[in-house]
Motif scaffolding. Structure first.
Motif, mmCIF file in Angstrom:
data_model
loop_
_atom_site.group_PDB
_atom_site.id
_atom_site.type_symbol
_atom_site.label_atom_id
_atom_site.label_comp_id
_atom_site.label_asym_id
_atom_site.label_seq_id
_atom_site.Cartn_x
_atom_site.Cartn_y
_atom_site.Cartn_z
ATOM 1 N N GLU A 51 -9.116 -3.965 -1.557
ATOM 2 C CA GLU A 51 -9.431 -2.561 -1.253
ATOM 3 C C GLU A 51 -9.305 -1.737 -2.533
ATOM 4 O O GLU A 51 -8.307 -1.841 -3.250
ATOM 5 C CB GLU A 51 -8.481 -2.035 -0.179
ATOM 6 N N ARG B 61 -5.712 3.144 -2.545
ATOM 7 C CA ARG B 61 -4.354 2.862 -2.082
ATOM 8 C C ARG B 61 -4.082 3.714 -0.837
ATOM 9 O O ARG B 61 -4.426 4.891 -0.799
ATOM 10 C CB ARG B 61 -3.328 3.153 -3.181
ATOM 11 N N TYR B 62 -3.489 3.089 0.166
ATOM 12 C CA TYR B 62 -3.254 3.757 1.445
ATOM 13 C C TYR B 62 -1.878 4.407 1.466
ATOM 14 O O TYR B 62 -0.952 3.904 0.813
ATOM 15 C CB TYR B 62 -3.356 2.739 2.577
ATOM 16 N N THR C 207 -3.497 -8.958 1.373
ATOM 17 C CA THR C 207 -4.139 -7.670 1.128
ATOM 18 C C THR C 207 -3.715 -7.121 -0.232
ATOM 19 O O THR C 207 -2.543 -7.146 -0.592
ATOM 20 C CB THR C 207 -3.786 -6.656 2.225
ATOM 21 N N GLN D 213 -4.361 -3.650 -2.667
ATOM 22 C CA GLN D 213 -4.894 -2.300 -2.797
ATOM 23 C C GLN D 213 -5.079 -1.953 -4.268
ATOM 24 O O GLN D 213 -4.486 -2.560 -5.148
ATOM 25 C CB GLN D 213 -3.950 -1.303 -2.130
#
Length: 217
Positions: free
Chosen positions: A76, A79-80, A165, A167
């Motif tokens: 991804e 960044r969440y 995952t 990021q």
């Protein structure tokens, strides 16, 4: 040449993704030829499936594939939590969320939605369609959610399901190698990266990684 996978590969999960593959078969780590390794100086990381994009489509595809036993890596670019427009869910999103095991959490963060308004030449200026009037009223409601919260729930669930995952990883290109799709990019701290997989899932949305590189748009 990278080939498009059969449509059924994405139909099962009910989300919009593009899947490209170099070989079919059972889960096993992708292998890269010595010539490909030497070209980059360092052997690339390997997995069965690389999913590019950590939005709802990418997280859904990655989660289900990982639960089926595939080695899945999700990359991804942001960044969440991160801001994103949306999201107004529909009733048939709910069985997908139930299958992922996050429906209760989405109900907690969302606002109940029992119907939708459509502009119409009426005195009120709109007509109301209640979801309970659908041909299949099994799911008679939906939710309005904030994408920063919604996407974070899905990404955390993917990670908990065995997806690796990452990021802050922007994929910039892909190419076919000897028995693998090679993906290259750069992290938000400026470090280049390289991954190899048997399958590439493009879930980049409007960025359209595959479509842009293959000049399909």
């Amino acid at each position: 040449m990278i080939e498009p996978c059969a449509a059924g590969a994405s139909d099962e999960i009910g989300v919009s993704v593009k899947v490209y593959h170099v070989s079919r078969g059972q889960p096993s780590s992708a292998k890269v030829s010595n010539s490909e390794q030497d070209a980059g100086g360092t052997p690339p990381s390997e997995c069965d499936v690389i999913v590019v994009g950590g939005g709802p489509a990418g997280c859904t595809a990655a989660t289900i594939l990982a639960r089926k036993g595939w080695s899945v890596t999700l990359l991804e670019k942001d960044r969440y939590p991160r801001f994103h427009i949306g999201e107004s869910l529909l009733p048939m999103n709910l069985p997908i969320l139930q299958r992922l095991g996050v429906l209760d959490e989405i109900a907690r963060i969302g606002v109940l939605k029992v119907g939708a308004d459509f502009p119409a030449p009426t005195a009120a200026g709109y007509n109301v369609f209640r979801f309970e009037r659908a041909l299949d009223p099994t799911w008679a409601h939906a939710y309005q959610v904030r994408r920063d919260e919604f996407d974070s729930v899905l990404l955390e669930n993917a990670s908990g399901s065995g997806v690796k995952t990452f990021q802050g990883q922007r994929v910039t290109s892909f190419r076919s190698g000897a028995g693998a799709v090679l993906v290259e990019g750069r992290s938000d701290d400026g470090q280049p990266f390289r991954w190899a997989a048997r399958y590439l899932v493009d879930a980049t949305g409007r960025d359209t990684l595959v479509g842009t590189q293959l000049r399909l748009k």
